[in-house]
Design a protein around this motif. Structure first.
Motif, PDB file in Angstrom:
ATOM      1  N   LEU A  19      55.164  43.021  38.034  1.00 30.05           N
ATOM      2  CA  LEU A  19      53.757  42.906  37.427  1.00 30.05           C
ATOM      3  C   LEU A  19      52.765  42.824  38.532  1.00 30.05           C
ATOM      4  O   LEU A  19      51.681  43.342  38.298  1.00 30.05           O
ATOM      5  N   CYS A  23      49.379  45.490  38.685  1.00 35.32           N
ATOM      6  CA  CYS A  23      48.029  45.003  38.821  1.00 35.32           C
ATOM      7  C   CYS A  23      47.410  45.440  39.898  1.00 35.32           C
ATOM      8  O   CYS A  23      46.190  46.215  39.825  1.00 35.32           O
ATOM      9  N   SER A 182      56.976  45.030  32.674  1.00 36.07           N
ATOM     10  CA  SER A 182      56.195  44.218  33.515  1.00 36.07           C
ATOM     11  C   SER A 182      55.007  44.833  34.370  1.00 36.07           C
ATOM     12  O   SER A 182      53.903  44.202  34.296  1.00 36.07           O
ATOM     13  N   PHE A 185      52.321  45.604  31.893  1.00 40.35           N
ATOM     14  CA  PHE A 185      51.562  44.581  31.540  1.00 40.35           C
ATOM     15  C   PHE A 185      50.505  44.481  32.869  1.00 40.35           C
ATOM     16  O   PHE A 185      49.461  43.668  32.593  1.00 40.35           O
ATOM     17  N   GLY A 186      51.262  44.375  33.969  1.00 39.10           N
ATOM     18  CA  GLY A 186      50.228  44.215  35.192  1.00 39.10           C
ATOM     19  C   GLY A 186      49.100  45.034  35.206  1.00 39.10           C
ATOM     20  O   GLY A 186      48.106  44.855  35.538  1.00 39.10           O
ATOM     21  N   LEU A 188      47.826  46.464  32.794  1.00 35.09           N
ATOM     22  CA  LEU A 188      46.828  46.185  31.567  1.00 35.09           C
ATOM     23  C   LEU A 188      45.919  44.855  31.983  1.00 35.09           C
ATOM     24  O   LEU A 188      44.578  45.164  32.008  1.00 35.09           O
ATOM     25  N   LEU A 189      46.589  44.013  33.047  1.00 31.96           N
ATOM     26  CA  LEU A 189      45.735  42.905  33.365  1.00 31.96           C
ATOM     27  C   LEU A 189      44.624  43.580  34.588  1.00 31.96           C
ATOM     28  O   LEU A 189      43.546  42.953  34.654  1.00 31.96           O
ATOM     29  N   GLY A 190      45.150  44.391  35.441  1.00 34.39           N
ATOM     30  CA  GLY A 190      44.472  44.942  36.421  1.00 34.39           C
ATOM     31  C   GLY A 190      43.215  45.828  35.844  1.00 34.39           C
ATOM     32  O   GLY A 190      42.081  46.235  36.554  1.00 34.39           O
ATOM     33  N   PHE A 192      41.736  45.404  32.887  1.00 35.82           N
ATOM     34  CA  PHE A 192      40.983  44.836  31.707  1.00 35.82           C
ATOM     35  C   PHE A 192      39.572  44.232  32.472  1.00 35.82           C
ATOM     36  O   PHE A 192      39.524  43.352  33.104  1.00 35.82           O
ATOM     37  N   LEU A 195      37.950  40.594  32.247  1.00 35.64           N
ATOM     38  CA  LEU A 195      38.759  39.663  33.010  1.00 35.64           C
ATOM     39  C   LEU A 195      38.581  40.110  34.347  1.00 35.64           C
ATOM     40  O   LEU A 195      38.288  39.390  35.329  1.00 35.64           O
ATOM     41  N   PRO A 201      42.104  39.217  38.403  1.00 37.22           N
ATOM     42  CA  PRO A 201      43.006  40.435  38.399  1.00 37.22           C
ATOM     43  C   PRO A 201      43.027  40.725  40.083  1.00 37.22           C
ATOM     44  O   PRO A 201      44.083  41.155  40.670  1.00 37.22           O
ATOM     45  N   LEU A 204      45.136  37.752  41.689  1.00 38.98           N
ATOM     46  CA  LEU A 204      46.588  37.378  40.988  1.00 38.98           C
ATOM     47  C   LEU A 204      47.891  38.381  41.837  1.00 38.98           C
ATOM     48  O   LEU A 204      48.754  37.539  41.896  1.00 38.98           O
TER      49      LEU A 204
END
Length: 225
Positions: A19, A23, A182, A185-186, A188-190, A192, A195, A201, A204
């Motif tokens: 993850l 990110c 994972s 999704f990491g 996706l977080l990075g 976004f 956010l 991010p 994180l």
């Protein structure tokens, strides 16, 4: 004799590392076009940059490659143990050092007018190299945590083998596939952006690496050597 963490805990921590890598790669790619953890992508960027006018992308890709290679050497020196396959304190130390490095870079970003300066790319790539070398010490096949092409290949191949030959013993397929998920999704977080403006991010990945190292050591102390 050094303690080991149990298989379930180790698998969960490896997914957190994937993850973090996803990110990191998304954050860096959005701002520079290169990847601190994915050297396959950087090799392509470097090759294309060498063939076309304008070598900015090629230079950053080369710096990331060099940083990752250097980090792999550092990680190997930190995490090496004759007890191959065990999550030793040296593995945790390597991940902790990588986390501190990534977290320091994220703090630098908050105070920098230009996101992801070349030295930050190198520093984060070094951290990802340390992570990759530390995880390699564990000997978990198909779960490198930094570049997940191998994880996806291993997961699908093992799943296909299990379906085609259900009565034969097979290596687990779910952990490599979950490692890819994972990482996804990491990313996706990075990526976004709403956010991203909160700063979450950016910090994180470093926090995750440090938390993984701490959890590993706390878990190891609960298990008798």
């Amino acid at each position: 004799m050094e303690s080991r963490i149990n298989t379930t805990t180790q698998s969960s921590l490896l997914l957190l590392l994937s993850l973090a890598a996803g990110c990191v790669d998304a954050l860096a790619f959005l701002h520079t076009g290169v990847f601190p953890a994915n050297m396959t992508g950087n090799s392509v960027v470097l090759a294309l940059g060498m063939l076309h006018v304008g070598g900015g992308g090629a230079l950053l890709a080369a710096l990331a490659l060099l940083g990752f290679c250097g980090g792999s050497v550092i990680g190997a020196l930190i995490a090496y143990s004759s007890k191959q396959g065990a999550w030793t304190p040296r593995v945790s130390l390597g991940l902790f050092c990588a986390g501190i490095l990534v977290l320091s870079c994220s703090i630098s970003l908050w105070f920098s007018a230009t996101a992801f300066l070349p030295y930050l790319i190198v520093a984060v790539a070094v951290a990802m190299g340390i992570q990759g070398a530390a995880v390699l010490q564990l000997g978990v096949s198909g779960v490198p945590t930094t570049v997940v092409t191998g994880a996806l290949t291993a997961g699908i191949a093992r799943l296909a083998g299990k379906v085609c030959h259900p009565h034969q013993p097979h290596q687990n397929y779910w952990l490599p596939l979950l490692s890819w998920i994972s990482y996804f999704f990491g990313a996706l977080l990075g990526g976004f952006q709403p956010l991203f403006h909160t700063g979450i991010p950016v910090a994180l990945p470093g926090i995750l690496l440090i938390v993984v190292a701490i959890i590993a050591e706390c878990s190891a102390r609960r298990i008798k050597p």
